[in-house]
Design a protein around this motif. Structure first.
Motif, PDB file in Angstrom:
ATOM      1  N   THR A   3       0.864  -1.180   0.000  1.00  0.00           N
ATOM      2  CA  THR A   3       0.000   0.000   0.000  1.00  0.00           C
ATOM      3  C   THR A   3       0.897   1.226   0.000  1.00  0.00           C
ATOM      4  OG1 THR A   3      -0.059  -0.232   2.375  1.00  0.00           O
ATOM      5  CG2 THR A   3      -2.018  -0.933   1.163  1.00  0.00           C
ATOM      6  N   TYR A  13       4.754  11.639   7.027  1.00  0.00           N
ATOM      7  CA  TYR A  13       5.017  10.251   6.700  1.00  0.00           C
ATOM      8  C   TYR A  13       3.746   9.445   6.570  1.00  0.00           C
ATOM      9  CZ  TYR A  13       9.318  12.345   7.723  1.00  0.00           C
ATOM     10  OH  TYR A  13      10.352  13.228   7.696  1.00  0.00           O
ATOM     11  N   GLY A  14       2.686  10.128   6.172  1.00  0.00           N
ATOM     12  CA  GLY A  14       1.479   9.395   5.840  1.00  0.00           C
ATOM     13  C   GLY A  14       0.622   9.066   7.034  1.00  0.00           C
ATOM     14  N   GLU A  15      -0.466   8.392   6.748  1.00  0.00           N
ATOM     15  CA  GLU A  15      -1.464   8.188   7.788  1.00  0.00           C
ATOM     16  C   GLU A  15      -1.548   6.749   8.262  1.00  0.00           C
ATOM     17  OE1 GLU A  15      -4.958  11.275   6.812  1.00  0.00           O
ATOM     18  OE2 GLU A  15      -4.199  10.085   5.158  1.00  0.00           O
ATOM     19  N   ILE A  16      -0.596   5.935   7.840  1.00  0.00           N
ATOM     20  CA  ILE A  16      -0.660   4.540   8.259  1.00  0.00           C
ATOM     21  C   ILE A  16      -0.623   4.482   9.779  1.00  0.00           C
ATOM     22  CG2 ILE A  16       0.415   2.280   8.080  1.00  0.00           C
ATOM     23  CD1 ILE A  16       2.085   3.446   5.764  1.00  0.00           C
ATOM     24  N   GLU A  17      -1.585   3.840  10.359  1.00  0.00           N
ATOM     25  CA  GLU A  17      -1.581   3.764  11.810  1.00  0.00           C
ATOM     26  C   GLU A  17      -1.076   2.410  12.249  1.00  0.00           C
ATOM     27  OE1 GLU A  17      -5.133   5.089  13.695  1.00  0.00           O
ATOM     28  OE2 GLU A  17      -5.452   6.622  12.165  1.00  0.00           O
ATOM     29  N   THR A  18       0.044   2.420  12.941  1.00  0.00           N
ATOM     30  CA  THR A  18       0.596   1.153  13.396  1.00  0.00           C
ATOM     31  C   THR A  18       0.399   0.984  14.896  1.00  0.00           C
ATOM     32  OG1 THR A  18       2.718   2.260  13.565  1.00  0.00           O
ATOM     33  CG2 THR A  18       2.335   0.903  11.607  1.00  0.00           C
ATOM     34  N   GLY A  19       0.251   2.094  15.591  1.00  0.00           N
ATOM     35  CA  GLY A  19       0.189   2.038  17.050  1.00  0.00           C
ATOM     36  C   GLY A  19      -1.149   1.581  17.562  1.00  0.00           C
ATOM     37  N   GLY A  20      -1.201   1.251  18.805  1.00  0.00           N
ATOM     38  CA  GLY A  20      -2.451   0.879  19.450  1.00  0.00           C
ATOM     39  C   GLY A  20      -3.267   2.125  19.726  1.00  0.00           C
ATOM     40  N   ALA A  22      -4.693   5.397  21.472  1.00  0.00           N
ATOM     41  CA  ALA A  22      -3.973   6.435  22.198  1.00  0.00           C
ATOM     42  C   ALA A  22      -4.132   6.225  23.698  1.00  0.00           C
ATOM     43  CB  ALA A  22      -4.507   7.795  21.797  1.00  0.00           C
TER      44      ALA A  22
ATOM     45  N   ARG B  36      -0.360  17.973  10.197  1.00  0.00           N
ATOM     46  CA  ARG B  36       0.304  16.670  10.131  1.00  0.00           C
ATOM     47  C   ARG B  36       1.767  16.814   9.730  1.00  0.00           C
ATOM     48  NH1 ARG B  36      -2.517  12.908   6.480  1.00  0.00           N
ATOM     49  NH2 ARG B  36      -1.090  13.739   4.941  1.00  0.00           N
ATOM     50  N   GLN B  40       4.784  16.065  12.400  1.00  0.00           N
ATOM     51  CA  GLN B  40       5.656  14.919  12.133  1.00  0.00           C
ATOM     52  C   GLN B  40       7.085  15.370  11.888  1.00  0.00           C
ATOM     53  OE1 GLN B  40       3.863  12.017   9.558  1.00  0.00           O
ATOM     54  NE2 GLN B  40       1.985  12.031  10.717  1.00  0.00           N
ATOM     55  N   GLU B  98       1.060  12.762  22.236  1.00  0.00           N
ATOM     56  CA  GLU B  98       0.352  11.504  22.398  1.00  0.00           C
ATOM     57  C   GLU B  98       0.351  10.708  21.091  1.00  0.00           C
ATOM     58  OE1 GLU B  98      -3.235  11.479  24.863  1.00  0.00           O
ATOM     59  OE2 GLU B  98      -4.138  10.412  23.176  1.00  0.00           O
ATOM     60  N   SER B 102       1.937   7.041  20.946  1.00  0.00           N
ATOM     61  CA  SER B 102       1.057   5.900  20.663  1.00  0.00           C
ATOM     62  C   SER B 102       1.437   5.228  19.343  1.00  0.00           C
ATOM     63  CB  SER B 102      -0.400   6.364  20.582  1.00  0.00           C
ATOM     64  OG  SER B 102      -0.609   7.061  19.372  1.00  0.00           O
ATOM     65  N   GLY B 103       2.343   5.861  18.605  1.00  0.00           N
ATOM     66  CA  GLY B 103       2.769   5.273  17.338  1.00  0.00           C
ATOM     67  C   GLY B 103       1.882   5.671  16.170  1.00  0.00           C
ATOM     68  N   LYS B 104       0.905   6.530  16.439  1.00  0.00           N
ATOM     69  CA  LYS B 104       0.001   6.946  15.366  1.00  0.00           C
ATOM     70  C   LYS B 104       0.721   7.863  14.395  1.00  0.00           C
ATOM     71  CE  LYS B 104      -4.585   8.820  14.560  1.00  0.00           C
ATOM     72  NZ  LYS B 104      -4.668  10.148  14.040  1.00  0.00           N
ATOM     73  N   LYS B 106       3.956   9.506  12.497  1.00  0.00           N
ATOM     74  CA  LYS B 106       5.255   9.031  12.032  1.00  0.00           C
ATOM     75  C   LYS B 106       6.319  10.095  12.274  1.00  0.00           C
ATOM     76  CE  LYS B 106       4.113   5.116  10.001  1.00  0.00           C
ATOM     77  NZ  LYS B 106       3.564   4.652  11.282  1.00  0.00           N
ATOM     78  N   LYS B 272       6.752   1.276   7.792  1.00  0.00           N
ATOM     79  CA  LYS B 272       5.666   0.570   8.484  1.00  0.00           C
ATOM     80  C   LYS B 272       6.050   0.064   9.862  1.00  0.00           C
ATOM     81  CE  LYS B 272       3.197  -0.698   4.376  1.00  0.00           C
ATOM     82  NZ  LYS B 272       3.134  -1.710   3.325  1.00  0.00           N
TER      83      LYS B 272
END
Ligand SMILES: [Fe+2]
Ligand SMILES: [Fe+2]
Lengths: 119, 315
Positions: A3, A13-20, A22, B36, B40, B98, B102-104, B106, B272
């Motif tokens: 993707t 760096y885009g919107e890919i969410e990898t984290g759990g 919040a 964003r 980032q 946050e 939280s890894g949301k 990048k 990723k």
């Protein structure tokens, strides 16, 4: 399958969410302060940026560390941002436009004979 | 006023190179994109301190240690300038932090690579800061006023970063055989990841039109990458070292260097979250944030107490 990010800019760096999900944070933020620096004796203080600090003393100390590491200033002002009131950009026209048709406020409006010399 | 009218006025301003300021009307998508991108970018400065912080206690001399501390301190400042300008768009510092923790959100993938030897401090300054500078110089003219002003401030500080890195490598390149090998090894490991810093090829970043139209970004990924390669391919000669790309060759017709293919699978893997240090970096940030919690609370309590005391005195 790959993707691809639809957007990718430096610092984006885009919107890919990898984290759990919040984590819940109830931390009260330190207030925001605006920093003004006098770059040298005889000049006005000029807005340099902002920062968070618990009180005025800490704001000055932090401003010193962040905004004057390379002799950018000889004096600092800090003002808690909430105390700054700004004019409304939508009213810019009605606020500043009247100045436009008052050309007689400028010295170049007056034509004087050359003999007068510099005035 | 109609939405279309507002949008037209907004785009007119941008076309005329008039900066957009915090209280001006702007399309939601413009606000969101800027929040964003700026946040980032800020995260990148903050996480970027970790790979270099790793060498502060092991710098080979007091001079190098002082330089490295100064550089890392600058990066903390850059993070702050950027968070502040994102805050002018209506997001809060806590919200941004946050999202990072939280890894949301990048940050630049480059900081998910390890710094294995002292020579990496040179390679990072020269290549990583060098690549960042090209992006940041472009961003000095970005359309959102507070972001542009933060970038101007940052660019002033960045040039020392790249120069000290190059100089670190220059010293190694004139040293013992072992030091020379260390220098070459660091360049070999950092070269490709630095090229990846510019993002995917233009043919793949389909939506960049809007950002170019809004003048958030003024050059494409490929343009900036080429500019970087042309610059570094010359500078590496001064070091008497080589870049790890056998396809790298001056193209007289294009007046640019040709170069080999980037490993895009690696690129996407790191983006990723599967780079060598993704987890380590995030864990370090989380720990630092948690360890600092009592300081944040204590400072607030202290400020409140002081204020109370003052009020009592007045009364
Ligand atoms: Fe930086
Ligand atoms: Fe830097």
């Amino acid at each position: 399958m790959k993707t691809y990010n639809t957007k990718y800019f430096y610092g984006d760096y885009g919107e890919i969410e990898t984290g759990g999900p919040a984590t819940q944070q109830s931390q009260a933020e330190w207030p925001l302060w605006e920093v003004f620096i006098r770059s040298k004796q005889g000049l006005d203080h000029k807005h340099a940026g902002s920062l968070h600090a618990a009180d005025a003393q800490m704001a000055i100390e932090n401003a010193r560390d962040v905004y004057t590491r390379r002799m950018e200033g000889v004096s600092l002002w800090v003002v808690e941002s909430k105390y700054i009131h700004a004019s409304n950009p939508d009213e810019a026209e009605s606020l500043y436009e009247p100045a436009n048709d008052k050309v007689y406020r400028h010295p170049t409006f007056y034509e004087l004979p050359d003999e007068v010399g510099h005035m | 006023m109609q939405l279309q009218d507002l949008e037209k006025i907004f785009q007119d301003k941008i076309d005329k190179e008039i900066k957009i300021e915090p209280k001006d009307w702007m399309p939601d998508a413009y606000r969101k994109t800027n929040i964003r991108q700026i946040s980032q970018h800020a995260h990148s400065e903050v996480v970027g301190m970790l790979p270099e912080g790793n060498w502060i206690s092991r710098a080979p001399s007091l001079k190098r240690k002082a330089i490295l501390i100064a550089k890392v301190q600058d990066e903390a400042g850059h993070g702050l300038y950027l968070y502040s300008s994102a805050e002018t768009l209506g997001t809060s510092r806590d919200e941004m932090l946050e999202q990072l923790l939280s890894g949301k959100a990048k940050y630049s993938s480059i900081f998910n690579y390890p710094t294995l030897t002292w020579a990496d401090m040179g390679a990072v300054g020269w290549l990583v800061d060098g690549a960042a500078i090209l992006n940041q110089v472009m961003l000095c003219r970005t359309s959102y006023g507070p972001y542009a002003r933060a970038m101007v401030r940052i660019c002033k500080e960045e040039s020392f970063h790249q120069r000290q890195g190059f100089e670190t490598l220059l010293v190694l390149s004139k040293g013992t055989d072992e030091q020379k090998a260390m220098c070459q090894d660091a360049i070999n490991r950092w070269w490709w990841p630095s090229l990846m810093m510019f993002g995917p090829r233009d043919s793949e970043s389909t939506n960049s039109d809007q950002s170019v139209k809004w003048k958030i970004k003024r050059k494409t990924n490929d343009e900036l990458r080429q500019q970087f390669i042309d610059m570094i391919a010359e500078q590496v000669k001064v070091l008497g070292m080589t870049l790890p790309d056998d396809k790298l060759k001056w193209n007289e017709e294009r007046k640019h260097y040709d170069f080999g293919e980037i490993d895009w699978d690696e690129f996407w893997a790191v983006v990723k979250g599967n780079g060598p240090c993704n987890k380590q970096r995030l864990d370090a940030r989380k720990k630092a944030h948690a360890d600092g919690a009592w300081v944040r609370e204590a400072a607030l309590a202290h400020a409140a107490k002081k204020k109370n005391r003052q009020l009592q005195k007045v009364a």
